[in-house]
Write a protein that holds these residues in place. Structure first.
Motif, short mmCIF file in Angstrom:
data_model
loop_
_atom_site.label_atom_id
_atom_site.label_comp_id
_atom_site.label_asym_id
_atom_site.label_seq_id
_atom_site.Cartn_x
_atom_site.Cartn_y
_atom_site.Cartn_z
N ARG A 258 0.83 -1.20 0.00
CA ARG A 258 0.00 0.00 0.00
C ARG A 258 0.87 1.26 0.00
O ARG A 258 0.54 2.26 0.63
CB ARG A 258 -0.95 0.00 1.20
N HIS A 259 1.99 1.19 -0.69
CA HIS A 259 2.88 2.34 -0.79
C HIS A 259 2.61 3.07 -2.10
O HIS A 259 1.86 2.59 -2.95
CB HIS A 259 4.34 1.88 -0.73
N THR A 260 3.21 4.23 -2.24
CA THR A 260 3.07 5.03 -3.45
C THR A 260 4.41 5.08 -4.17
O THR A 260 5.44 5.37 -3.56
CB THR A 260 2.61 6.46 -3.13
N ILE A 261 4.41 4.77 -5.45
CA ILE A 261 5.63 4.79 -6.26
C ILE A 261 5.64 6.04 -7.12
O ILE A 261 4.67 6.32 -7.83
CB ILE A 261 5.72 3.53 -7.14
N VAL A 262 6.72 6.80 -7.03
CA VAL A 262 6.91 7.98 -7.86
C VAL A 262 8.04 7.68 -8.84
O VAL A 262 9.20 7.57 -8.45
CB VAL A 262 7.26 9.22 -7.01
N GLU B 132 3.41 17.09 -1.89
CA GLU B 132 1.96 17.13 -1.66
C GLU B 132 1.49 15.88 -0.93
O GLU B 132 0.61 15.94 -0.06
CB GLU B 132 1.24 17.26 -3.00
N LEU B 133 2.08 14.73 -1.24
CA LEU B 133 1.73 13.51 -0.52
C LEU B 133 2.04 13.65 0.96
O LEU B 133 1.25 13.25 1.82
CB LEU B 133 2.49 12.32 -1.11
N ASP C 198 3.36 9.17 5.17
CA ASP C 198 4.69 8.97 5.74
C ASP C 198 5.69 8.86 4.59
O ASP C 198 5.48 8.06 3.67
CB ASP C 198 4.69 7.70 6.57
N PRO C 199 6.77 9.66 4.59
CA PRO C 199 7.74 9.56 3.49
C PRO C 199 8.28 8.15 3.29
O PRO C 199 8.65 7.78 2.17
CB PRO C 199 8.86 10.52 3.93
N GLN C 200 8.32 7.34 4.36
CA GLN C 200 8.81 5.97 4.23
C GLN C 200 7.85 5.08 3.44
O GLN C 200 8.21 3.97 3.07
CB GLN C 200 9.04 5.37 5.61
#
Length: 353
Positions: A133-137, A150-151, A157-159
């Motif tokens: 459930r992380h976000t990939i940039v 913005e996230l 959480d940056p991690q």
């Protein structure tokens, strides 16, 4: 601009930290160590008359090299010893500090290139194993950097954000924010598999070039068939290609700027309000959520969490004025305006059912 990089097929990507190459740091340490040993060697050669060889009584160049290395690495064996005050003072005030520095360099190198490397690889494997459930940039240029900010402003959480970029400088900048980073090419299946893209919450693509961005979308859709993918496309002609590649959301910065400019012609506050909606720190916030069980059967206008604007039933959008919005159904997606972080506007206060 980010372009695809060529990699060997056998290369396995892994999460890693940005920074100077390890070989450069090692080379600097070796040069420093050689310089210190050279100072000690030169001093012993100059003071060779103050040394005594207990074996043959003669001090040669080989004896000086031997005595220097033994003195720096150990306390000596006693076969060659300083006998004059000058030689003893040189050993005391020059060679002894050099010995300490050499040992510190050796221990520091062992830690950085062995112990720390093992620790970092283990830590990154642990982080990689927990990615869910992380976000990939993918791409850390201007748009990617602003997306990460913005996230974080929205409470992420940056991690829980993984930044992928082939440029060391971009990776270092992303790492400074606390994000998990990978210096690699996001167009590769192995790269996206390494960051467990199939278990990500979302994939945000902003590679700086439309061809690279579309290729990343194609790869991401193959690795993660069900994960939402958003991509920045700069040319309107490529928007359809990005959607065909598998992007769920295609964002054209130029088109969006044009919408704001055109909106400003019809009212001085329209562009300000649109920017407010998109900003996490604005007075209002545009959100998307699934209908709750207690809202099923009610009209969209009866929700109490915000101002309902639209519902998505399947893939079809319905405005609040449509007949479909008169009765919410299970599985509907609600798009609503809520109060932002800086206080409510009276027209947007939640209304009673």
């Amino acid at each position: 601009m980010i372009g695809p990089r060529r990699h060997r097929v056998t290369e396995t990507p892994r999460l890693r930290r940005g920074g100077a190459p390890g070989w450069l740091a090692l080379a600097l340490r070796v040069v420093l160590m050689v310089g210190l040993i050279g100072i000690a060697l030169a001093g012993h050669w100059i003071e060779r008359d103050g040394l005594r060889d207990n074996v043959d009584g003669q001090i040669s160049l080989v004896d000086v090299i031997y005595f220097t290395m033994i003195t720096i690495t150990t306390v000596g064996y006693g076969d060659i010893v300083p006998v004059t005050d000058g030689a003893r003072l040189f050993d005391t005030f020059v060679v002894t500090p050099i010995r300490l520095f050499v040992w510190l360099i050796f221990l520091g190198s062992a830690y950085q290139f062995l112990l720390r490397g093992v620790w970092e690889r283990w830590r990154m494997r642990v982080i990689q194993g927990k990615l869910c459930r992380h976000t990939i940039v993918a791409g850390y240029g201007t748009s990617g950097e602003e997306a990460l900010r913005e996230l974080v402003r929205r409470g992420a959480d940056p991690q829980t954000v993984v930044v992928i970029d082939p440029r060391a400088a971009a990776v270092a900048a992303a790492e400074a924010t606390g994000a998990v980073v990978m210096e690699d090419d996001a167009t590769r299946n192995a790269t996206l598999s390494a960051v467990r893209a199939d278990q990500a919450r979302a994939i945000l693509v902003s590679a700086g070039r439309d061809d690279t961005s579309i290729l990343i979308v194609l790869t991401a859709r193959r690795v993660a068939p069900t994960v939402p993918i958003s991509v920045v496309i700069r040319s309107e002609d490529n928007e359809a290609l990005a959607r065909q590649a598998g992007a769920d959301t295609v964002i054209n910065p130029a088109s969006f700027a044009g919408l704001l400019l055109a909106g400003s012609c019809h009212g001085p506050h329209i562009a300000d309000y649109l920017a407010d909606l998109a900003n996490a720190d604005g007075r209002v916030a545009l959100t998307e959520r699934q209908v709750s069980p207690d809202e099923v059967g009610k009209p969209l206008s009866a929700i109490t969490t915000g101002l309902g604007l639209r519902i998505y039933r399947g893939s079809t959008p319905h405005g609040y004025w449509d007949a479909e919005a008169a009765m919410l159904e299970p599985g509907d997606i609600i798009v609503e305006v809520r109060r932002g972080a800086q206080g409510p506007d009276d027209p947007l206060r939640p209304r009673p059912a």
